[in-house]
Design an enzyme around this catalytic site. Structure first.
Site, PDB file in Angstrom:
ATOM      1  N   LEU A 449      33.341  21.009 -12.745  1.00  0.00           N
ATOM      2  CA  LEU A 449      33.851  22.088 -11.917  1.00  0.00           C
ATOM      3  C   LEU A 449      35.327  22.285 -12.276  1.00  0.00           C
ATOM      4  O   LEU A 449      36.234  21.854 -11.564  1.00  0.00           O
ATOM      5  CB  LEU A 449      33.678  21.741 -10.434  1.00  0.00           C
ATOM      6  CG  LEU A 449      33.694  22.885  -9.428  1.00  0.00           C
ATOM      7  CD1 LEU A 449      33.008  22.459  -8.136  1.00  0.00           C
ATOM      8  CD2 LEU A 449      35.105  23.345  -9.130  1.00  0.00           C
ATOM      9  N   ALA A 450      35.530  22.910 -13.416  1.00  0.00           N
ATOM     10  CA  ALA A 450      36.883  23.077 -13.948  1.00  0.00           C
ATOM     11  C   ALA A 450      36.864  24.275 -14.893  1.00  0.00           C
ATOM     12  O   ALA A 450      36.382  24.179 -16.021  1.00  0.00           O
ATOM     13  CB  ALA A 450      37.335  21.816 -14.687  1.00  0.00           C
ATOM     14  N   GLU A 451      37.377  25.397 -14.409  1.00  0.00           N
ATOM     15  CA  GLU A 451      37.247  26.640 -15.160  1.00  0.00           C
ATOM     16  C   GLU A 451      37.977  26.603 -16.503  1.00  0.00           C
ATOM     17  O   GLU A 451      37.493  27.157 -17.497  1.00  0.00           O
ATOM     18  CB  GLU A 451      37.749  27.814 -14.306  1.00  0.00           C
ATOM     19  CG  GLU A 451      36.841  28.169 -13.142  1.00  0.00           C
ATOM     20  CD  GLU A 451      36.921  27.203 -11.970  1.00  0.00           C
ATOM     21  OE1 GLU A 451      36.016  27.213 -11.113  1.00  0.00           O
ATOM     22  OE2 GLU A 451      37.908  26.436 -11.911  1.00  0.00           O
ATOM     23  N   GLN A 473      31.897  30.638 -12.320  1.00  0.00           N
ATOM     24  CA  GLN A 473      30.950  30.885 -11.236  1.00  0.00           C
ATOM     25  C   GLN A 473      31.330  32.044 -10.323  1.00  0.00           C
ATOM     26  O   GLN A 473      30.476  32.810  -9.894  1.00  0.00           O
ATOM     27  CB  GLN A 473      30.780  29.607 -10.423  1.00  0.00           C
ATOM     28  CG  GLN A 473      29.603  29.618  -9.492  1.00  0.00           C
ATOM     29  CD  GLN A 473      29.331  28.242  -8.921  1.00  0.00           C
ATOM     30  OE1 GLN A 473      29.981  27.835  -7.958  1.00  0.00           O
ATOM     31  NE2 GLN A 473      28.397  27.523  -9.515  1.00  0.00           N
ATOM     32  N   PHE A 474      32.606  32.168 -10.003  1.00  0.00           N
ATOM     33  CA  PHE A 474      33.089  33.276  -9.180  1.00  0.00           C
ATOM     34  C   PHE A 474      34.408  33.774  -9.758  1.00  0.00           C
ATOM     35  O   PHE A 474      35.278  32.967 -10.109  1.00  0.00           O
ATOM     36  CB  PHE A 474      33.316  32.850  -7.718  1.00  0.00           C
ATOM     37  CG  PHE A 474      32.065  32.606  -6.947  1.00  0.00           C
ATOM     38  CD1 PHE A 474      31.376  33.657  -6.363  1.00  0.00           C
ATOM     39  CD2 PHE A 474      31.560  31.320  -6.795  1.00  0.00           C
ATOM     40  CE1 PHE A 474      30.216  33.428  -5.634  1.00  0.00           C
ATOM     41  CE2 PHE A 474      30.409  31.082  -6.075  1.00  0.00           C
ATOM     42  CZ  PHE A 474      29.725  32.133  -5.498  1.00  0.00           C
ATOM     43  N   ASP A 476      36.823  34.873  -8.263  1.00  0.00           N
ATOM     44  CA  ASP A 476      37.927  34.444  -7.407  1.00  0.00           C
ATOM     45  C   ASP A 476      38.529  33.105  -7.847  1.00  0.00           C
ATOM     46  O   ASP A 476      39.623  32.744  -7.417  1.00  0.00           O
ATOM     47  CB  ASP A 476      37.435  34.330  -5.964  1.00  0.00           C
ATOM     48  CG  ASP A 476      36.629  35.549  -5.553  1.00  0.00           C
ATOM     49  OD1 ASP A 476      37.167  36.401  -4.837  1.00  0.00           O
ATOM     50  OD2 ASP A 476      35.453  35.648  -5.966  1.00  0.00           O
ATOM     51  N   ILE A 478      38.759  32.207 -11.219  1.00  0.00           N
ATOM     52  CA  ILE A 478      38.982  32.299 -12.659  1.00  0.00           C
ATOM     53  C   ILE A 478      40.406  31.928 -13.059  1.00  0.00           C
ATOM     54  O   ILE A 478      40.694  31.658 -14.215  1.00  0.00           O
ATOM     55  CB  ILE A 478      38.646  33.718 -13.173  1.00  0.00           C
ATOM     56  CG1 ILE A 478      38.403  33.695 -14.683  1.00  0.00           C
ATOM     57  CG2 ILE A 478      39.753  34.721 -12.786  1.00  0.00           C
ATOM     58  CD1 ILE A 478      37.850  34.996 -15.220  1.00  0.00           C
ATOM     59  N   HIS A 521      35.338  34.966  -2.332  1.00  0.00           N
ATOM     60  CA  HIS A 521      34.083  35.309  -3.013  1.00  0.00           C
ATOM     61  C   HIS A 521      33.882  36.819  -3.132  1.00  0.00           C
ATOM     62  O   HIS A 521      32.781  37.250  -3.491  1.00  0.00           O
ATOM     63  CB  HIS A 521      32.879  34.718  -2.266  1.00  0.00           C
ATOM     64  CG  HIS A 521      32.889  33.228  -2.191  1.00  0.00           C
ATOM     65  ND1 HIS A 521      33.574  32.539  -1.215  1.00  0.00           N
ATOM     66  CD2 HIS A 521      32.333  32.294  -2.990  1.00  0.00           C
ATOM     67  CE1 HIS A 521      33.415  31.239  -1.414  1.00  0.00           C
ATOM     68  NE2 HIS A 521      32.682  31.061  -2.479  1.00  0.00           N
TER      69      HIS A 521
END
Length: 718
Positions: A449-451, A473-474, A476, A478, A521
């Site tokens: 979980l690390a953009e 994933q979203f 928001d 990014i 979101h």
């Protein structure tokens, strides 16, 4: 077998990193590590001199305003050269940083090539005058084009190693080559280890057991900030908890110590044991750069002490002590190196400068797409909504090209050992459902979980010729990936003057109208990415466009931001026939969603359908609604044609009104279509605030059918 520097080695020697020249025995001096020859020591001292004199020459030219910036590798020479003896140019892959001058000299970059970059010549093979000095890049030697951002190269380096493993296991991939025992070298300063992207890269390299050699050159300072203020302990202590990571610390000014530890570490990484980190203490006899004066924050006594540990002095003393050369002979070697640098300097100063008209070259190279007719429904043909169209297009792309890999948070179905027992997830919105089941975890897999990790690793894979499809994933969330998107991915082609490309697709669910999505979101912000040269930005509003644009994105050689509106994924009005093979939508081509002549509405994303409903609610109004589909580039020709037809333009988008992309569209129309306008260009966008959770508040913030219709009527009444 031939090793680094053209040395002949046996397979047994290769395994431990020995690099003995043909017919020459290793030196037998007490305390020397195995495999170090007298000739290597002399040659590396010559390269160390060359590296230092290049620094000196650039500093001199910078004072004459003939070089415009300088950053030196002084104090790092023994470390770089000791490492280079165990690395393989054009075989291993390199993500160096700006103090690695001696390393890239040893790999094969010439003094002239370095000075061509320093003077900004068009003949600079690294960037054509686009990059500052010591921003290395050499396609033939596998030295990946370098950016300035500290530690940002670490994640692409991990992706590079990740790609190599995949390529080796899947032979015959078009345009992809890799070796089973290659390693990826990445270096950075101690100060850069404060960056989160360094830690993300280390975590992924260890989790995946990748052959990455991290080299941290610790000269005691991050510009003026001492290492003690950067972290609670030295980096070699902080990383001890990473399982599978080989860690070593060395005096980087001691050539023989570096040779010994590099021999061991590189052999371990090359053997596939996992990643390694070398923490090397070095000196910084010169200021951080030409923009810095270290005497302002370092005492005279400290700088004098630094000189006593100068690696060139230590190498020279070792050569004399071993009887390999006299002081006079080394002085002659020094004079010869200085003359060679001076000669290269004269040639560089005489070399041509770049043509100012070339500044727009190599920003992006959009794929050519033949015009295709809109797919029409045939008897018995099945229609699909936007989300299912994206899933099918991804599956199609993966079937047709083994280089395509899909990854991100939650994109896989489930753990392999329980996959047969569960339905499978396939992403928060189901757009990757079934891909792992069909193609396996090597091609559809979850990430941390690390953009930044997701996008950065994708950049490294793209550089190796794969076709990564990374999902954030979203939208928001990014922003933690912004450096990898803007600094790395979007600049690769331009900063390397076209030598490197980055064929990457970044899929991002975006937008509101969710009734409960709230600030984290439901945001839009495509205008921010439209401001990034080198990045293509698309946002389809229906199924066939999503398929056509995704096919074009997978064929592109540059990064594409593929925005998937969450509200639209399952809406019935997004349904179309799944397009036949070969149907593509070209970037920068809008579609006429509804034709008319009284008014032009320019829109994209979720506001396409709302704009259609709005104009249809007006009595006796014939409006043309244009769905841009592609934000960067956008279809200026079709917009201009429509302005000439209607004379009135309304731009509608979901992003906030201030500095939304509609402002760019309106400004362009005002500048280029003024004579065709019968009224001012008007805009409808979200309120300049964040999207709220409560449905009534959300409705008040985002554009609605009624607000669009009211704006259209005001424009018609003007």
């Amino acid at each position: 077998m031939t090793g680094a520097g053209g040395t002949d080695v046996t397979p047994e020697q290769e395994a431990v990193g020995l690099t003995t020249r043909r017919g020459e025995r290793p030196s037998r001096h007490r305390g020397d590590p195995p495999g170090v020859t007298d000739a290597e020591l002399l040659e590396d001292f010559r390269l160390a001199l060359m590296s230092r004199f290049l620094d000196d020459r650039e500093i001199s030219l910078q004072k004459q305003s003939r070089v415009f910036f300088q950053i030196s590798g002084a104090g790092h020479e023994a470390l770089a050269l000791g490492l280079a003896r165990h690395l393989r140019p054009a075989y291993d892959w390199f993500f160096p940083y700006y103090r690695d001058r001696a390393l890239v000299l040893a790999l094969g970059v010439t003094p002239l090539e370095m000075l061509l970059q320093a003077v900004g010549s068009a003949d600079d093979p690294a960037s054509g005058g686009r990059q500052m000095p010591c921003h290395w890049g050499n396609k033939a030697l596998n030295i990946v084009t370098q950016s300035s951002a500290t530690a940002s190269q670490c994640l692409p380096a991990v992706g590079c190693a990740e790609a190599a493993r995949y390529i080796v296991r899947n032979s015959g991939l078009a345009g992809c080559t890799a070796r089973g025992d290659e390693i990826t070298y990445v270096s950075l300063g101690e100060g850069a280890t404060s960056e989160g992207e360094f830690w993300e890269s280390l975590s992924s390299a260890c989790t995946l057991h990748l052959p990455v050699l991290f080299v941290v050159a610790d000269n005691g300072f991050a510009i003026s900030v001492p290492s003690a203020d950067q972290a609670p302990a030295p980096i070699s202590e902080l990383v001890r908890g990473f399982r599978g990571l080989s860690v070593a610390k060395v005096d980087g000014t001691d050539y023989f110590a570096v040779r010994a530890v590099a021999r061991s570490l590189v052999a371990r990484v090359r053997a596939g044991v996992g990643p390694a980190l070398l923490h090397a203490t070095v000196t910084r006899p010169y200021s951080h750069s030409s923009a810095d004066t270290q005497s302002k924050y370092r005492s005279e006594e400290e700088l004098v002490e630094e000189l006593s540990r100068d690696p060139l002095r230590r190498m020279r003393a070792s050569i004399i002590a071993r009887g390999l050369a006299t002081a006079e002979q080394l002085d002659a070697m020094s004079d010869e190196a200085r003359r060679e640098v001076a000669d290269a300097s004269r040639k560089a100063l005489d070399a041509p400068r770049p043509d100012p008209h070339s500044v727009r070259f190599h920003v992006v190279d959009l794929p050519a797409v033949d015009e295709a007719e809109e797919p029409s429904a045939a008897a018995g043909s099945e229609t699909v909504a936007l989300g299912e169209a994206i899933r099918l297009a991804l599956r199609e792309g993966m079937r047709s090209d083994q280089r395509v890999r899909v990854f991100g948070e939650d994109v896989a179905d489930a753990r392999e050992q329980i996959l047969a027992k569960v339905e499978g997830k396939g992403g928060v919105f189901g757009t990757t459902f079934g891909l792992q089941r069909e193609f396996g975890l090597a091609r559809c897999y979850n990430t941390p979980l690390a953009e930044a990790d997701i996008v950065g690793r994708a950049v490294g894979q793209a550089i190796r010729g794969l076709r990564p499809v990374a999902e954030v994933q979203f939208f928001d969330y990014i922003w933690t990936a912004m450096q990898q998107i803007k600094t790395e991915a979007a600049t690769i082609r331009w900063r390397s003057n076209g030598a490197f490309v980055c064929p990457l697709v970044i899929r991002v669910p975006i937008g509101g109208y969710l009734s409960g999505g709230a600030i984290w979101h439901s945001q839009s912000g495509e205008s921010i990415f439209a401001h990034v040269p080198g990045l293509t930005v698309v946002m389809p509003s229906r199924a066939s466009d999503a398929v056509g644009l995704l096919r074009s994105a997978l064929a592109a050689e540059d990064p594409v931001l593929f925005l998937e509106h969450k509200h639209l994924l399952r809406q019935s009005y997004t349904k179309t026939v799944y397009p036949p093979p070969g149907y593509k939508v070209g970037f920068g081509r809008a579609r006429v969603a509804e034709d008319g002549h009284d008014l032009t509405v320019v829109t994209w994303g979720a506001t396409v359908e709302k704009s259609l409903q709005a104009v249809r609610s007006l009595d006796h109004v014939s409006a043309r609604v244009l769905d841009l589909r592609s934000i960067v580039p956008w279809d200026k020709e079709l917009v201009a044609e429509s302005v000439a037809l209607s004379g009135r333009v309304l731009v509608v988008h979901e992003d906030v009104l201030t500095c939304g992309f509609g402002a760019e569209v309106a400004a362009w129309i005002g500048e280029n279509c003024f004579a065709d306008l019968d009224a001012p260009v008007m805009r409808v966008g979200a309120a300049d605030t964040h999207v709220a959770y409560e449905p009534g508040l959300e409705a008040a913030i985002l554009p609605q059918v009624s607000t669009i219709a009211a704006a259209a009527q005001r424009l018609l009444d003007f």
